[in-house]
Design an enzyme around this catalytic site. Structure first.
Site, short mmCIF file in Angstrom:
data_model
loop_
_atom_site.label_atom_id
_atom_site.label_comp_id
_atom_site.label_asym_id
_atom_site.label_seq_id
_atom_site.Cartn_x
_atom_site.Cartn_y
_atom_site.Cartn_z
N ARG A 89 0.87 -1.17 0.00
CA ARG A 89 0.00 0.00 0.00
C ARG A 89 0.91 1.23 0.00
NH1 ARG A 89 -4.45 2.16 4.39
NH2 ARG A 89 -4.94 3.99 3.16
N GLU A 382 -9.22 -3.20 1.87
CA GLU A 382 -8.14 -2.69 1.03
C GLU A 382 -7.12 -3.79 0.70
OE1 GLU A 382 -7.55 1.82 2.37
OE2 GLU A 382 -8.20 0.49 3.96
#
Ligand code: AMP
Length: 394
Positions: A89, A382
């Site tokens: 990320r 996510e």
């Protein structure tokens, strides 16, 4: 069986999930905290059981080594080779990165060149990427960017009305964040509604400690509330959201403080904590407001009003919407906050069903059957998005 590691590296922490793909099955997850400090903590969850260990972990490289060796020790993997790819990320992709990419030398150099766009997050993200690349040099490392989903915003949404060279020379513009989450829940909403993303318009309310609203028109972000940095938009746990920029100079003079100190107060002592004087945690505010604490209620209401303003504005901008989606810590858990917001936009035809809304962390329609504008609770994920993008680039 393909195993993909989804990683989120912060300045002193490293969160990870190991997923089996393409089944999207979570194998294990955990976090290394207090990296570089005394008594670092390593936590891993396996088969519903949480194991915690206190160790000395001086840097991210050691954290990655400990994490991978732990996976072997717990027989989750037999060797490092079993990990097919690592998805990282990354908070910021600047004005150039519009999708997930494989992180080679050139890409890392570009990210290093834009660290000042998000020094608190991008720097640590890069440290994490480099640490993993040293230890797993033979697998693909993929960057999944918080800003990428918002690359479809038109100029009229992302430009600020400031001197042109601020944009041209210094890349001052709206970037938007939480893109991975906005994309995940808006795609999921289309699936639930048995439509293609291109067939619907949705407004996503990602409300956690950090919070942003996104207008997703036919599957693409066309506007979002966070801006050049995650400080912009709606009030959050500790961040002010948008304020008149002239307040900065005024308060510098009044308090005899430097710009940096005022920015720090806007980031860390504003929002819920600033307004309530009590807590940055929504649970504390919900509880206190039930007991009649006026400022706790005010903090909730100021945020709810600003969220309703965004919903109304995005509804008009997109020429209507099919659904409003709540996600993230507060959006998924705080039913009173959800009804507070939806009541404020009832003029748009959104009506909450209090019985359906009486839930936490589940995927569910929470509006009434006759609600013109549907309201959904969709837990964000996510890590699954990171693993999906990584898999597609392997
Ligand atoms: P996140 O940043 O997405 O992890 O969200 C953190 C926020 O979610 C904090 O303000 C928490 O207080 C809030 N939250 C978590 N559980 C609840 C709950 N049951 N009720 C209200 N807020 C909650």
């Amino acid at each position: 069986m393909i195993k993909i590691m989804a990683v989120n590296a912060g300045s002193s922490s490293l969160k990870f999930q190991l997923l089996e793909m393409p089944e999207e099955k979570l194998i294990t997850s955990g976090i290394v905290e207090r990296i570089g400090l005394k008594h670092s903590v390593f936590t891993i969850k396996l088969n519903g059981e949480k194991k915690e260990e206190t160790l000395d972990i001086p840097n991210h490289g050691v954290a990655v080594n400990i994490l991978l060796n732990k996976l072997i020790e717990l027989k989750i993997i037999a060797s490092y080779d079993e990990i097919s790819g690592v998805g990282h990320r990354v908070v910021h992709g600047g004005s150039e990165i519009s999708k997930s990419i494989v992180l080679n030398e050139k890409e890392i150099e570009y990210l290093e060149s834009i660290v000042d766009l998000a020094p608190l997050h991008l720097g640590p993200n890069l440290i994490g990427i480099k640490a993993f690349k040293v230890i797993l040099p033979n697998v693909k490392h993929v960057g999944v960017f918080d800003t990428a989903f918002h690359h479809t915003m038109p100029e009229e949404s992302f430009l600020y009305a400031v001197p042109w060279d601020w944009y041209e020379k210094f890349q001052v513009r709206k970037y938007g964040f939480h893109g991975t989450s906005h994309k995940y829940v808006s795609d999921r909403c289309a699936e639930i509604m048995r439509k293609k993303p291109e067939e619907i318009n949705v407004i996503v309310c990602h409300i956690g400690n950090g919070a942003s609203i996104c207008a997703v028109k036919q599957g693409r972000s066309v506007d979002t509330s966070m801006g050049f940095t995650p400080l912009d938009g709606i009030p959050m746990g500790t961040r002010s959201g948008s304020i008149d920029p002239a307040v900065v100079e005024f308060m510098m003079n009044k308090k005899n403080k430097k710009v940096k100190e005022i920015t720090n107060l806007l980031n860390k002592q504003s929002g819920y904590i600033g307004l309530s004087g009590l807590s940055s945690d929504s649970r504390d505010l919900v509880e206190a407001s039930k007991n009649g604490n006026h400022r706790a209620q005010l903090a909730i209401d100021v945020q709810a009003k600003r969220i309703a303003d965004y919903i109304a504005s995005y509804y008009v901008y997109m020429g209507g919407a099919d659904a409003i989606i709540f996600t993230a810590g507060i959006g998924e858990n705080a039913k009173s906050t959800r009804s507070n917001i939806i009541e404020r936009v009832s003029i748009l035809g959104a009506k909450i069903d209090e019985e359906r809304n009486d839930c936490r962390g589940v995927e569910r329609l929470i509006s009434t059957d006759d609600s013109k504008l549907k309201v959904y609770l969709i837990p964000t994920n996510e890590e699954v998005m990171i693993a999906r993008d990584t898999l597609s680039l392997l």
